[in-house]
Design a protein around this motif. Sequence first.
Motif, PDB file in Angstrom:
ATOM      1  N   CYS A 279       0.854  -1.183   0.000  1.00  0.00           N
ATOM      2  CA  CYS A 279       0.000   0.000   0.000  1.00  0.00           C
ATOM      3  C   CYS A 279       0.889   1.231   0.000  1.00  0.00           C
ATOM      4  O   CYS A 279       1.947   1.245   0.631  1.00  0.00           O
ATOM      5  N   LEU A 280       0.433   2.264  -0.712  1.00  0.00           N
ATOM      6  CA  LEU A 280       1.185   3.509  -0.792  1.00  0.00           C
ATOM      7  C   LEU A 280       0.418   4.641  -0.129  1.00  0.00           C
ATOM      8  O   LEU A 280      -0.811   4.690  -0.188  1.00  0.00           O
ATOM      9  N   LEU A 281       1.150   5.550   0.469  1.00  0.00           N
ATOM     10  CA  LEU A 281       0.601   6.793   0.986  1.00  0.00           C
ATOM     11  C   LEU A 281       1.262   7.907   0.191  1.00  0.00           C
ATOM     12  O   LEU A 281       2.496   8.025   0.174  1.00  0.00           O
ATOM     13  N   LEU A 282       0.440   8.683  -0.503  1.00  0.00           N
ATOM     14  CA  LEU A 282       0.945   9.772  -1.323  1.00  0.00           C
ATOM     15  C   LEU A 282       0.647  11.084  -0.619  1.00  0.00           C
ATOM     16  O   LEU A 282      -0.518  11.448  -0.440  1.00  0.00           O
ATOM     17  N   LEU A 283       1.680  11.764  -0.178  1.00  0.00           N
ATOM     18  CA  LEU A 283       1.507  13.093   0.400  1.00  0.00           C
ATOM     19  C   LEU A 283       1.524  14.062  -0.772  1.00  0.00           C
ATOM     20  O   LEU A 283       2.509  14.108  -1.531  1.00  0.00           O
ATOM     21  N   VAL A 284       0.416  14.786  -0.948  1.00  0.00           N
ATOM     22  CA  VAL A 284       0.234  15.581  -2.157  1.00  0.00           C
ATOM     23  C   VAL A 284      -0.113  17.027  -1.845  1.00  0.00           C
ATOM     24  O   VAL A 284      -0.621  17.353  -0.774  1.00  0.00           O
ATOM     25  N   GLU A 285       0.133  17.857  -2.834  1.00  0.00           N
ATOM     26  CA  GLU A 285      -0.391  19.219  -2.854  1.00  0.00           C
ATOM     27  C   GLU A 285      -1.551  19.182  -3.834  1.00  0.00           C
ATOM     28  O   GLU A 285      -1.344  18.956  -5.031  1.00  0.00           O
ATOM     29  N   GLN A 286      -2.752  19.338  -3.323  1.00  0.00           N
ATOM     30  CA  GLN A 286      -3.968  19.227  -4.124  1.00  0.00           C
ATOM     31  C   GLN A 286      -4.420  20.604  -4.591  1.00  0.00           C
ATOM     32  O   GLN A 286      -4.558  21.518  -3.787  1.00  0.00           O
TER      33      GLN A 286
END
Length: 119
Positions: free
Chosen positions: A81-88
């Motif tokens: 599983c991946l956790l993507l820390l993003v700027e939305q």
Amino acid sequence: MFDPASLKYDANGLIPAIAQDHRSGEVLMMAWMNAESVAKTLEDGRVTYWSRSRQAFWTKGESSGHVQRLVEMRVDCDRDCLLLLVEQTGPACHTNRRSCFYTAVRDATEVVIMAPLET
């Protein structure tokens, strides 16, 4: 160097990816990625998922303009599983809400807890 092949994909070659706002910690959405979309995301910094319904790549914001820029990718302890820390930019959900998680179950009743954003 990180190798997307080192991740554990399901029988369809997919891995779940949770997008989270890198500043607030708000969970925005969950989608699927394959090794190629992981590599593409890491290469250009724009989050690209795999659309199971269209059987095609889907770069977040390509039609809506609601882009996700990758700040950091994290891999869970089982590597499945991946956790993507993003700027939305704009809403993350196709319903025009900030998050896809806009309903809650409270006292055995589902309630809407987030209205669509004004356009």
